[in-house]
Design a protein around this motif. Structure first.
Motif, PDB file in Angstrom:
ATOM      1  N   ILE A 148      -7.726  13.240   2.827  1.00 44.25           N
ATOM      2  CA  ILE A 148      -8.887  12.737   2.089  1.00 44.25           C
ATOM      3  C   ILE A 148      -8.450  12.013   0.822  1.00 44.25           C
ATOM      4  O   ILE A 148      -8.998  10.965   0.457  1.00 44.25           O
ATOM      5  N   ALA A 149      -7.444  12.560   0.131  1.00 44.63           N
ATOM      6  CA  ALA A 149      -6.960  11.923  -1.100  1.00 44.63           C
ATOM      7  C   ALA A 149      -6.373  10.547  -0.824  1.00 44.63           C
ATOM      8  O   ALA A 149      -6.445   9.653  -1.686  1.00 44.63           O
ATOM      9  N   LEU A 150      -5.815  10.344   0.351  1.00 42.93           N
ATOM     10  CA  LEU A 150      -5.257   9.040   0.687  1.00 42.93           C
ATOM     11  C   LEU A 150      -6.324   8.016   1.046  1.00 42.93           C
ATOM     12  O   LEU A 150      -6.120   6.809   0.849  1.00 42.93           O
ATOM     13  N   GLY A 151      -7.465   8.468   1.573  1.00 40.80           N
ATOM     14  CA  GLY A 151      -8.411   7.512   2.135  1.00 40.80           C
ATOM     15  C   GLY A 151      -9.728   7.342   1.430  1.00 40.80           C
ATOM     16  O   GLY A 151     -10.435   6.370   1.698  1.00 40.80           O
ATOM     17  N   ARG A 184      -1.951  11.042  -8.197  1.00 34.84           N
ATOM     18  CA  ARG A 184      -2.765  11.930  -7.364  1.00 34.84           C
ATOM     19  C   ARG A 184      -2.004  12.360  -6.119  1.00 34.84           C
ATOM     20  O   ARG A 184      -1.976  13.545  -5.766  1.00 34.84           O
ATOM     21  N   ILE A 185      -1.345  11.413  -5.474  1.00 31.84           N
ATOM     22  CA  ILE A 185      -0.599  11.726  -4.254  1.00 31.84           C
ATOM     23  C   ILE A 185       0.654  12.534  -4.589  1.00 31.84           C
ATOM     24  O   ILE A 185       1.028  13.464  -3.854  1.00 31.84           O
ATOM     25  N   LEU A 186       1.307  12.204  -5.702  1.00 30.37           N
ATOM     26  CA  LEU A 186       2.505  12.953  -6.089  1.00 30.37           C
ATOM     27  C   LEU A 186       2.173  14.411  -6.385  1.00 30.37           C
ATOM     28  O   LEU A 186       2.909  15.323  -5.980  1.00 30.37           O
ATOM     29  N   ILE A 187       1.063  14.647  -7.070  1.00 28.66           N
ATOM     30  CA  ILE A 187       0.681  16.019  -7.404  1.00 28.66           C
ATOM     31  C   ILE A 187       0.351  16.809  -6.139  1.00 28.66           C
ATOM     32  O   ILE A 187       0.794  17.956  -5.954  1.00 28.66           O
ATOM     33  N   LEU A 188      -0.420  16.192  -5.225  1.00 21.46           N
ATOM     34  CA  LEU A 188      -0.746  16.875  -3.985  1.00 21.46           C
ATOM     35  C   LEU A 188       0.499  17.123  -3.132  1.00 21.46           C
ATOM     36  O   LEU A 188       0.642  18.181  -2.512  1.00 21.46           O
ATOM     37  N   GLY A 189       1.417  16.148  -3.117  1.00 22.12           N
ATOM     38  CA  GLY A 189       2.658  16.336  -2.366  1.00 22.12           C
ATOM     39  C   GLY A 189       3.493  17.478  -2.912  1.00 22.12           C
ATOM     40  O   GLY A 189       4.063  18.278  -2.147  1.00 22.12           O
ATOM     41  N   VAL A 190       3.562  17.589  -4.250  1.00 25.29           N
ATOM     42  CA  VAL A 190       4.318  18.688  -4.865  1.00 25.29           C
ATOM     43  C   VAL A 190       3.653  20.032  -4.561  1.00 25.29           C
ATOM     44  O   VAL A 190       4.332  21.030  -4.283  1.00 25.29           O
ATOM     45  N   ILE A 191       2.308  20.064  -4.585  1.00 27.29           N
ATOM     46  CA  ILE A 191       1.598  21.308  -4.263  1.00 27.29           C
ATOM     47  C   ILE A 191       1.872  21.734  -2.829  1.00 27.29           C
ATOM     48  O   ILE A 191       2.137  22.918  -2.544  1.00 27.29           O
ATOM     49  N   ILE A 192       1.824  20.779  -1.904  1.00 26.34           N
ATOM     50  CA  ILE A 192       2.100  21.104  -0.498  1.00 26.34           C
ATOM     51  C   ILE A 192       3.540  21.566  -0.330  1.00 26.34           C
ATOM     52  O   ILE A 192       3.827  22.528   0.405  1.00 26.34           O
ATOM     53  N   LEU A 193       4.470  20.911  -1.026  1.00 25.63           N
ATOM     54  CA  LEU A 193       5.874  21.306  -0.934  1.00 25.63           C
ATOM     55  C   LEU A 193       6.086  22.726  -1.451  1.00 25.63           C
ATOM     56  O   LEU A 193       6.755  23.548  -0.805  1.00 25.63           O
ATOM     57  N   LEU A 194       5.509  23.037  -2.620  1.00 28.29           N
ATOM     58  CA  LEU A 194       5.660  24.378  -3.174  1.00 28.29           C
ATOM     59  C   LEU A 194       4.994  25.433  -2.292  1.00 28.29           C
ATOM     60  O   LEU A 194       5.522  26.542  -2.118  1.00 28.29           O
ATOM     61  N   ALA A 195       3.834  25.085  -1.737  1.00 34.84           N
ATOM     62  CA  ALA A 195       3.149  26.036  -0.868  1.00 34.84           C
ATOM     63  C   ALA A 195       3.977  26.320   0.387  1.00 34.84           C
ATOM     64  O   ALA A 195       4.085  27.478   0.829  1.00 34.84           O
ATOM     65  N   CYS A 196       4.581  25.279   0.951  1.00 34.90           N
ATOM     66  CA  CYS A 196       5.391  25.481   2.153  1.00 34.90           C
ATOM     67  C   CYS A 196       6.669  26.255   1.835  1.00 34.90           C
ATOM     68  O   CYS A 196       7.105  27.089   2.649  1.00 34.90           O
ATOM     69  N   LYS A 230      -3.910  -0.358   5.281  1.00 35.49           N
ATOM     70  CA  LYS A 230      -4.121   0.863   4.499  1.00 35.49           C
ATOM     71  C   LYS A 230      -3.977   2.098   5.376  1.00 35.49           C
ATOM     72  O   LYS A 230      -3.386   3.109   4.961  1.00 35.49           O
ATOM     73  N   PHE A 231      -4.500   2.041   6.601  1.00 33.47           N
ATOM     74  CA  PHE A 231      -4.364   3.185   7.499  1.00 33.47           C
ATOM     75  C   PHE A 231      -2.902   3.390   7.910  1.00 33.47           C
ATOM     76  O   PHE A 231      -2.407   4.528   7.917  1.00 33.47           O
ATOM     77  N   VAL A 232      -2.205   2.316   8.238  1.00 32.99           N
ATOM     78  CA  VAL A 232      -0.807   2.436   8.672  1.00 32.99           C
ATOM     79  C   VAL A 232       0.066   2.967   7.538  1.00 32.99           C
ATOM     80  O   VAL A 232       0.932   3.831   7.743  1.00 32.99           O
ATOM     81  N   ALA A 233      -0.155   2.481   6.315  1.00 23.01           N
ATOM     82  CA  ALA A 233       0.652   2.942   5.182  1.00 23.01           C
ATOM     83  C   ALA A 233       0.415   4.429   4.911  1.00 23.01           C
ATOM     84  O   ALA A 233       1.365   5.194   4.681  1.00 23.01           O
ATOM     85  N   ALA A 234      -0.841   4.858   4.946  1.00 24.12           N
ATOM     86  CA  ALA A 234      -1.131   6.281   4.730  1.00 24.12           C
ATOM     87  C   ALA A 234      -0.574   7.138   5.863  1.00 24.12           C
ATOM     88  O   ALA A 234      -0.066   8.241   5.631  1.00 24.12           O
ATOM     89  N   LEU A 235      -0.642   6.629   7.102  1.00 26.78           N
ATOM     90  CA  LEU A 235      -0.100   7.378   8.229  1.00 26.78           C
ATOM     91  C   LEU A 235       1.419   7.512   8.128  1.00 26.78           C
ATOM     92  O   LEU A 235       1.984   8.569   8.423  1.00 26.78           O
ATOM     93  N   GLU A 257       0.829  -1.206   0.000  1.00 26.16           N
ATOM     94  CA  GLU A 257       0.000   0.000   0.000  1.00 26.16           C
ATOM     95  C   GLU A 257       0.865   1.259   0.000  1.00 26.16           C
ATOM     96  O   GLU A 257       0.553   2.239  -0.687  1.00 26.16           O
ATOM     97  N   PHE A 258       1.952   1.254   0.755  1.00 19.46           N
ATOM     98  CA  PHE A 258       2.839   2.408   0.791  1.00 19.46           C
ATOM     99  C   PHE A 258       3.453   2.659  -0.581  1.00 19.46           C
ATOM    100  O   PHE A 258       3.564   3.808  -1.031  1.00 19.46           O
ATOM    101  N   THR A 259       3.843   1.578  -1.265  1.00 21.03           N
ATOM    102  CA  THR A 259       4.392   1.723  -2.610  1.00 21.03           C
ATOM    103  C   THR A 259       3.353   2.258  -3.582  1.00 21.03           C
ATOM    104  O   THR A 259       3.663   3.101  -4.438  1.00 21.03           O
ATOM    105  N   ASP A 260       2.108   1.780  -3.450  1.00 24.45           N
ATOM    106  CA  ASP A 260       1.046   2.278  -4.330  1.00 24.45           C
ATOM    107  C   ASP A 260       0.787   3.770  -4.106  1.00 24.45           C
ATOM    108  O   ASP A 260       0.542   4.512  -5.064  1.00 24.45           O
ATOM    109  N   TYR A 261       0.837   4.202  -2.844  1.00 22.52           N
ATOM    110  CA  TYR A 261       0.645   5.619  -2.560  1.00 22.52           C
ATOM    111  C   TYR A 261       1.752   6.459  -3.188  1.00 22.52           C
ATOM    112  O   TYR A 261       1.500   7.523  -3.764  1.00 22.52           O
TER     113      TYR A 261
END
Length: 350
Positions: free
Chosen positions: A120-123, A49-61, A153-158, A40-44
Motif C-alpha cells: 500500500i505504501a508503494l502504490g 517512507r519506503i526506507l522506514i518500512l523496509g527497515v521495520i520489515i527487516l527488523l521484524a524478520c 510504476k507497477f513494474v518498479a514497485a514489483l 521510479e525505482f530510484t525514487d522508491y
C-alpha cells in the motif's frame, strides 16, 4: 512545371521525414519505458517512507528468525518424534519460517501482516502525487504512450518487492545454514522459493489496490485511508462477519445429516476464501508445512487408505493451485480497473 515538381519533392521529403521520425519513436519506446522504470525505482529507494518500512520489515524478520532459532531445538525434538512415528523428514529449514517461541510471531506472520502495508505504501500515491505536483501533465506531454507511466510504476514497485523479500528469504536461509550447520534439501529450497513467489503475488495485490485508489481519488490521504480501510476489513472484520454467518449455518439443531454439515462447512470455507489474507494463509500453510494434507473437512471414508506422511511438492502445489489462481486473478482485476480508469481520465494542465 518546375514549381509543381518542386512541390512534389517537398511533399515527398516531408513524408519521408515523418516516417523516419515515427520509426525512431517506435524504436525509442522501450528505452523510454525502461527510463521511467529506473526513475521510479530510484525514487522508491530514496523515499524515507519506503526506507522506514523496509527497515521495520527487516527488523521484524530478524526478530522472528531469532525466536525460531531459540526454539529450534524443541522443534527438532518434536519433529524427530513425528518422523519416527510417521517416517517423514524433519524439514528444519521450513521450520525457520514457521516456528516461534511465543515472544514474537513467526516469519510468515510478519510477512502476512507487514507485507500489505508495504504494498500500500508503494502504490497509494503513485498517480495522484504526480497530478497534485503538476508533473503528470508535463510528463504526458512528452512523446511517450500514456500507459507507460502506470505500467512503469507497477513494474518498479514489483521489482522492489522482489528484491526485498527474496533478500530476506535468502538471509534467513544463510543464517539457518550457519546455525544448523547443514544446507537445505532441494525440496526445501523449492518450497521456500515458491513461498517467496507467493509473497510477491500477495503484496502485488495490495500494491495494485493502492494504485487503483491513487487513480480514483485526487487526495493522497484519501487513497491511503481507503487502502488501509480495505486491509483492516479483510484482516480483522471479515473473519468476524464470516464467524457470525457460520454460527447460523452450522447450528446443530438445524443440521440433520453428515452431508449437510460438510456442505455448510464448504460454504463457510468458500466465503472465507474471498479474503486475500485467508488465501495467503492457506497457501503458506501447505507450502511450509508439508504434513498438512488437506484444507477442508474430510470424512472417515475419505481418509481410509491415505498414506501417513508429508505431501510431495507437486501435490502441495496442486492443492494450493486454486488459492494461487485466486490471488493472481484479484491482482490482475485491480490492475485492469486502475489501468482503464487512468487511460480514460482527462489530464489537465494546472
Amino acid at each position: 512545371m518546375n514549381l509543381a515538381k518542386l512541390k512534389n519533392k517537398i511533399s515527398f521529403f516531408s513524408v519521408q521525414t515523418e516516417s523516419v521520425q515515427a520509426e525512431k519513436g517506435k524504436n525509442s519506446n522501450p528505452s523510454a519505458f525502461m527510463a521511467i522504470v529506473r526513475k521510479e525505482f530510484t525514487d522508491y529507494i530514496r523515499s524515507w517512507r519506503i526506507l522506514i518500512l523496509g527497515v521495520i520489515i527487516l527488523l521484524a524478520c530478524i526478530g522472528s528468525l531469532y525466536t525460531a532459532i531459540t526454539s529450534i531445538s524443541d522443534a527438532i525434538d518434536q519433529a524427530g518424534k513425528e518422523a519416527e512415528t510417521l517416517g517423514s523428514d524433519l524439514y528444519l529449514f521450513l521450520q525457520l519460517f514457521t516456528v516461534s517461541d511465543g515472544t514474537l510471531p513467526s516469519f510468515i506472520t510478519f510477512v502476512g501482516f507487514l507485507g500489505p502495508l508495504f504494498g500500500i505504501a508503494l502504490g497509494f500515491d503513485a498517480i495522484n502525487s504526480e497530478r497534485n505536483r503538476g508533473t503528470l501533465s508535463r510528463l504526458l506531454s512528452q512523446p511517450i504512450p500514456r500507459d507507460y507511466l502506470i505500467n512503469a510504476k507497477f513494474v518498479a514497485a514489483l521489482l522492489l518487492n522482489v528484491l526485498l523479500f527474496f533478500s530476506l528469504g535468502l538471509l534467513v536461509m544463510a543464517f539457518g545454514i550457519l546455525i544448523l550447520g547443514i544446507p537445505p534439501t532441494f525440496e526445501e529450497f523449492l518450497r521456500i522459493f515458491f513461498f517467496l513467489c507467493l509473497c510477491i503475488v500477495y503484496i502485488a495485490f495490495w500494491l495494485n489496490l493502492g494504485i487503483l485508489f491513487s487513480v480514483v481519488f485526487k487526495s493522497q490521504a484519501t487513497s491511503a485511508l481507503s487502502s488501509i480501510a480495505v486491509w483492516i476489513f479483510f484482516n480483522v472484520f471479515y473473519s468476524m462477519i464470516i464467524n457470525l454467518v457460520s454460527k447460523s449455518l452450522l447450528n446443530p439443531e438445524k443440521l440433520t445429516s453428515v452431508s449437510e454439515v460438510l456442505n455448510k462447512q464448504g460454504t463457510v470455507l468458500t466465503l472465507m476464501r474471498f479474503s486475500p489474507n485467508y488465501l495467503f494463509s492457506e497457501s503458506t500453510t501447505i507450502l511450509l508445512s508439508p504434513n498438512v494434507r488437506s484444507l477442508g473437512p474430510l470424512t472417515v471414508e475419505q481418509t481410509v487408505g491415505a498414506v501417513a506422511g508429508p505431501l510431495p511438492l507437486s501435490q502441495s502445489l496442486l492443492l494450493i493451485w486454486p488459492q494461487l489462481t485466486g490471488l493472481v486473478a484479484a491482482t490482475l482485476i485491480c490492475f485492469a480497473i486502475a489501468y482503464l480508469s487512468f487511460m480514460r481520465q482527462e489530464i489537465r494542465t494546472n
